[in-house]
Design a protein around this motif. Structure first.
Motif, mmCIF file in Angstrom:
data_model
loop_
_atom_site.group_PDB
_atom_site.id
_atom_site.type_symbol
_atom_site.label_atom_id
_atom_site.label_comp_id
_atom_site.label_asym_id
_atom_site.label_seq_id
_atom_site.Cartn_x
_atom_site.Cartn_y
_atom_site.Cartn_z
ATOM 1 N N THR A 148 8.905 35.574 -38.322
ATOM 2 C CA THR A 148 9.064 36.947 -37.878
ATOM 3 C C THR A 148 8.372 37.935 -38.824
ATOM 4 O O THR A 148 7.756 38.915 -38.388
ATOM 5 N N THR A 149 8.464 37.679 -40.103
ATOM 6 C CA THR A 149 7.905 38.578 -41.123
ATOM 7 C C THR A 149 6.435 38.861 -40.893
ATOM 8 O O THR A 149 5.947 39.959 -41.212
ATOM 9 N N LYS A 153 4.043 43.175 -34.918
ATOM 10 C CA LYS A 153 5.108 44.147 -34.673
ATOM 11 C C LYS A 153 5.816 44.535 -35.957
ATOM 12 O O LYS A 153 6.129 45.719 -36.180
ATOM 13 N N TYR A 154 6.070 43.549 -36.814
ATOM 14 C CA TYR A 154 6.813 43.850 -38.037
ATOM 15 C C TYR A 154 5.955 44.557 -39.076
ATOM 16 O O TYR A 154 6.484 45.274 -39.931
ATOM 17 N N ASP A 155 4.642 44.406 -38.994
ATOM 18 C CA ASP A 155 3.796 45.225 -39.866
ATOM 19 C C ASP A 155 3.858 46.688 -39.425
ATOM 20 O O ASP A 155 3.947 47.594 -40.266
ATOM 21 N N LEU A 157 6.375 48.116 -37.804
ATOM 22 C CA LEU A 157 7.714 48.582 -38.187
ATOM 23 C C LEU A 157 7.774 48.945 -39.668
ATOM 24 O O LEU A 157 8.353 49.968 -40.041
ATOM 25 N N GLN A 158 7.185 48.100 -40.516
ATOM 26 C CA GLN A 158 7.217 48.372 -41.953
ATOM 27 C C GLN A 158 6.482 49.670 -42.281
ATOM 28 O O GLN A 158 6.929 50.464 -43.122
ATOM 29 N N LEU A 206 16.546 40.698 -41.656
ATOM 30 C CA LEU A 206 16.237 42.055 -41.219
ATOM 31 C C LEU A 206 16.935 43.078 -42.108
ATOM 32 O O LEU A 206 16.330 44.073 -42.536
ATOM 33 N N THR A 209 15.337 43.327 -45.561
ATOM 34 C CA THR A 209 14.084 44.071 -45.488
ATOM 35 C C THR A 209 14.331 45.572 -45.420
ATOM 36 O O THR A 209 13.637 46.360 -46.074
ATOM 37 N N TYR A 274 13.446 39.229 -33.004
ATOM 38 C CA TYR A 274 12.727 38.454 -34.017
ATOM 39 C C TYR A 274 11.420 37.867 -33.490
ATOM 40 O O TYR A 274 10.671 37.241 -34.248
#
Length: 356
Positions: A148-149, A153-155, A157-158, A206, A209, A274
């Motif tokens: 997931t990391t 999408k998670y980039d 979000l970050q 999550l 993070t 995720y």
């Protein structure tokens, strides 16, 4: 008196900075284990990346040969020892049952192989630290395969979190419940079954993070099934005035969505949160919102991103990924350890140790 300017709601969402997986330096992978996640990992690499899976190892010749034949893998090894001894591999992917992650990771590291271990990195924080120490002593790359990391999408979000668009993040609310057929390994206590090591990893990761490694207080309640594993677990993690409210279950399906609640805006991540998919950023007064979309593709469309990250780091002479350093994996597992302690959700190995 100092005046603080409220964060400005963005005009648009940032683009993902995730590099093209096909452009990563091709490494030669050896896969340890032939189960469900190993199948999807290999298929994702072969479909979406430049990585080469050149060997597979299993506890039996027949299983290794069938897996190799299905995916066109060059060499099938009848044991994990034979796999890690193969001079043609650059990195080992450990995809064995949870209760074997420690032994399998150490086997690969002691053979001098860079190592990626499927989540959870280990059954508990003590085992995870042992793996980290073994990798550091040999100056080898090691990472938990928390796929997931590494999703685009998670980039995004970050980047939104880093921009301060949410103001002060006050709460994380998330769930992960899934139905499994009778006989699934998740119902087997000797294989560290139950929701926490599987589904709960995503929830706690999550929170780590978003809110940090060290909650001030953890409250948890759980239920137990007749087979000996936990059925569901509810958790509240407190970070001062901030809270994470989490629930995980193997009794049935839940929305598997997540919300990040800020003082000026909030994010709702579509279920399954995720996996690849979308999310919505909305102001607290619901006056404005922005939508992120990406194709929902589950594991086949997402597992290759972590492999490409591994390849880039190893090619650059690095021993960890800054996106998922071992310290983050250990902190996540330490929180899970405390949750399991509070609910009596000890795995077979831990019960044996406690009784001795």
């Amino acid at each position: 008196m100092t005046t603080h300017t409220a964060p400005r709601f963005p005009e648009s969402l940032p683009a993902a900075r995730t590099p093209d997986a096909g452009a990563a330096p091709p490494l030669r992978w050896g896969v340890m284990g032939t189960g469900w996640i190993a199948e999807r990992f290999v298929a994702s690499l072969q479909t979406h990346s430049s990585q080469r899976v050149v060997a597979v190892g299993s506890r039996s010749t027949g299983t290794a040969e069938r897996f190799a034949g299905r995916f066109g893998i060059e060499r099938a090894h009848p044991s994990y020892d034979a796999l890690v001894a193969d001079p043609a591999i650059d990195v080992v992917y450990v995809a064995t049952p949870h209760n074997t992650h420690l032994d399998c990771a150490l086997l690969a590291l002691e053979a001098g192989r860079h190592t990626v271990v499927e989540k959870p990195l280990a059954l508990n924080a003590e085992e995870a630290r042992t793996i980290a120490e073994a990798a550091a002593a040999r100056r080898l790359f090691c990472m938990e395969a928390h796929w997931t990391t590494f999703l685009p999408k998670y980039d995004v979000l970050q980047q939104v979190l880093d921009s301060g668009a949410l103001g002060d993040i006050m709460a994380v609310v998330a769930d992960f419940g899934e139905w499994f057929p009778p006989g699934h390994r998740i119902f087997r206590p000797e294989l560290a079954g139950g929701p926490m090591h599987d589904l709960g990893t995503y929830l706690v990761s999550l929170v780590v993070t978003v809110l940090g490694h060290s909650p001030d207080q953890i409250v948890a309640r759980g239920s137990r099934l007749d087979c000996g594993v936990a059925g569901q677990t509810a958790m509240v993690l407190s970070y001062g005035d901030r809270q994470a409210v989490l629930h995980t279950s193997i009794l049935g399906n839940t929305p598997t969505s997540a919300s990040l609640v800020g003082t000026t805006a909030g994010i709702t991540i579509d279920g399954p949160f995720y996996q690849p998919g979308g999310f919505t950023l909305t102001t607290v007064d619901r006056d404005r919102s922005l939508r992120y979309e990406e194709p929902r593709s589950a594991h086949l469309g997402g597992l290759h991103y972590q492999a490409a990250e591994v390849a880039r780091r190893i090619a650059g002479g690095e021993t960890e990924s800054p996106l998922r350093p071992l310290a983050t994996s250990i902190a996540t597992i330490a929180i899970m350890d405390e949750v399991r302690r509070l609910t009596g959700d000890l795995v077979a190995q831990e019960r044996s140790t406690a009784a001795s």
